[in-house]
Design a protein around this motif. Structure first.
Motif, short mmCIF file in Angstrom:
data_model
loop_
_atom_site.label_atom_id
_atom_site.label_comp_id
_atom_site.label_asym_id
_atom_site.label_seq_id
_atom_site.Cartn_x
_atom_site.Cartn_y
_atom_site.Cartn_z
N LEU A 143 30.85 80.68 22.63
CA LEU A 143 30.65 79.89 21.26
C LEU A 143 30.27 78.35 22.14
CD1 LEU A 143 32.43 79.65 18.07
CD2 LEU A 143 29.98 80.61 18.27
N ARG B 203 27.65 78.37 10.10
CA ARG B 203 27.01 78.27 11.74
C ARG B 203 27.92 78.61 12.85
NH1 ARG B 203 24.11 77.81 13.59
NH2 ARG B 203 23.56 75.80 15.19
N SER B 204 29.19 78.94 12.78
CA SER B 204 30.06 78.88 14.24
C SER B 204 30.49 80.57 14.23
CB SER B 204 31.00 78.01 14.19
OG SER B 204 31.67 77.93 13.04
N ILE C 132 30.35 84.29 14.46
CA ILE C 132 30.10 85.65 15.59
C ILE C 132 30.03 86.89 14.63
CG2 ILE C 132 30.11 87.01 17.75
CD1 ILE C 132 31.36 84.50 18.96
N THR C 133 28.54 87.16 14.36
CA THR C 133 28.70 88.77 14.02
C THR C 133 28.50 89.69 14.50
OG1 THR C 133 25.85 87.94 13.84
CG2 THR C 133 27.50 87.08 11.56
N GLU D 130 25.60 88.56 18.00
CA GLU D 130 24.94 87.30 17.15
C GLU D 130 26.09 86.63 18.30
OE1 GLU D 130 21.20 89.15 14.98
OE2 GLU D 130 22.47 87.83 13.64
N VAL D 131 25.66 85.53 18.57
CA VAL D 131 26.09 84.16 18.67
C VAL D 131 25.11 82.96 18.05
CG1 VAL D 131 27.18 82.46 21.12
CG2 VAL D 131 26.78 85.27 20.97
N PRO D 132 25.82 82.27 17.64
CA PRO D 132 25.02 80.94 17.38
C PRO D 132 25.02 79.92 18.06
CG PRO D 132 27.14 80.39 17.08
CD PRO D 132 27.54 81.81 16.94
N LEU D 133 23.87 79.65 18.18
CA LEU D 133 22.47 78.74 19.60
C LEU D 133 23.15 76.83 17.96
CD1 LEU D 133 19.87 80.07 20.50
CD2 LEU D 133 22.12 79.97 21.35
N ASP E 53 17.78 80.44 15.94
CA ASP E 53 18.91 79.96 16.09
C ASP E 53 20.21 80.45 16.50
OD1 ASP E 53 19.71 80.88 13.74
OD2 ASP E 53 19.63 80.02 12.16
N ARG E 54 19.96 81.79 16.55
CA ARG E 54 21.56 82.72 17.22
C ARG E 54 21.07 83.80 18.28
NH1 ARG E 54 25.01 82.64 13.65
NH2 ARG E 54 26.47 84.44 14.24
N MET F 245 20.72 86.99 20.13
CA MET F 245 21.56 88.98 20.05
C MET F 245 21.73 89.15 21.03
SD MET F 245 19.81 91.88 17.92
CE MET F 245 19.97 91.18 15.77
#
Length: 326
Positions: free
Chosen positions: A63, A79-80, A82-83, A96-99, A159-160, A162
């Motif tokens: 993150l 928004r924060s 991680i999926t 998938e990590v948010p930016l 905005d994420r 992958m």
């Protein structure tokens, strides 16, 4: 069942070397028991990120600083997050990590441009359901749905990030070791993934541009009233002949996988179909959504506690030193 390897006295090594006669510059400081716990965790997966720098000073290395738990101001939970999702048969993992959206590191224009290449999850669901007969009402509903999807597509932003990987073939055995109460607890790693950025959205952008260009050319050809030249007629005739020959070869049953085929069907059969079968199977397999828990959650604490042996059973080695060296 867990097992412990207690220190045991060994015979002197060949050549008159005694393992207990330590050298003065490299003495044995401490002896600790070792516990092997292969059954406490059903699965222990090692996720490697070769393209990301190590961040040993944080428990949330994926993150950005502004999206980590405890950041000030507190980030939005959606928004924060991680999926992740996983295909068990093909062993395909995506994370998938948010930016960050900080102004000095975020461009709304670039995010919208790259967002056009993001996959359409609704379209993936529709493709799996298949298509049947449609009436007039179905056509109108489909048109409205298409407009809605187009609006959502225009509003998409990249905005994420992958990360994607297939499981890495096992070439050796990995263990995770944790020291607790002067004892070393070892847990075997069952799977390994080397996750790298998935840039399929760039390929999709190129595909969309080519499709738009092709549709524009087709529309211009339909609107033009000019006559077709002899050269264009010959090209169309050649295409028709090629398609006809290929269909005849496929339907003749002479291919490697045709009726009675023993591999003597020639180059127009379906001998190469098996090369693409694994790829088709992977694309057709459904994703399973996974829940991600960061290091400070109760779920992570419970999983971490399972890495320590509760019961101890002495483990005696049956391998001789010569066999181990060979």
């Amino acid at each position: 069942m867990s097992a412990s390897a207690e220190p045991m006295e060994q015979d002197p090594q060949p050549g008159g070397f005694d393992s207990d006669s330590d050298s003065d510059d490299d003495p044995i400081v401490k002896r600790i028991p070792i516990f092997y716990t292969p059954h406490f965790l059903s699965s222990l997966t090692l996720l490697q990120y070769p393209d990301r720098p190590p961040r040993p000073n944080t428990q949330h290395p994926l993150l950005p600083p502004s999206l980590r738990p405890g950041a000030d101001p507190a980030p939005e939970p959606t928004r924060s997050r991680i999926t992740a999702r996983y295909k068990p048969k093909s062993q395909h993992l995506q994370v998938e990590v948010p930016l960050e959206r900080e102004p000095e590191r975020w461009s709304e224009f670039e995010a919208a441009k790259f967002g056009k290449g993001l996959p359409d999850k609704e379209r993936e669901k529709d493709n799996k359901k298949g298509r049947g007969r449609k009436g007039k009402k179905d056509d109108e509903a489909e048109q409205e749905e298409r407009l809605r999807q187009q609006e959502e597509k225009d509003a998409k932003r990249l905005d994420r990030m992958m990360f994607s990987s297939l499981t890495v073939p096992d070439v050796t055995n990995y263990l995770v070791g944790v020291v607790k109460d002067d004892a070393l607890h070892l847990t075997p790693v069952t799977q390994t993934f080397q996750l790298r950025p998935n840039l399929e959205y760039l390929d999709q952008i190129v595909t969309n541009e080519r499709r738009a260009k092709r549709d524009s050319q087709r529309k211009d050809d339909d609107d033009s009233d000019g006559e077709v030249s002899d050269a264009e007629l010959k090209v169309e005739a050649a295409k028709a002949v090629q398609v006809s020959v290929k269909q005849s070869a496929d339907l003749s049953g002479g291919g490697a996988f045709g009726p009675g085929g023993g591999g003597g069907g020639g180059g127009n059969g379906r001998a190469g179909a098996s090369l693409f079968d694994p790829l088709r199977a992977m694309e057709g397999e459904s994703w399973i959504d996974l829940e991600h828990y960061h290091a400070e959650t109760p779920q992570s604490t419970i999983a971490f506690d399972h890495m320590f042996a509760q019961d101890t059973t002495p483990l005696s080695s049956k391998t001789k030193p010569k066999e181990y060296l060979n």
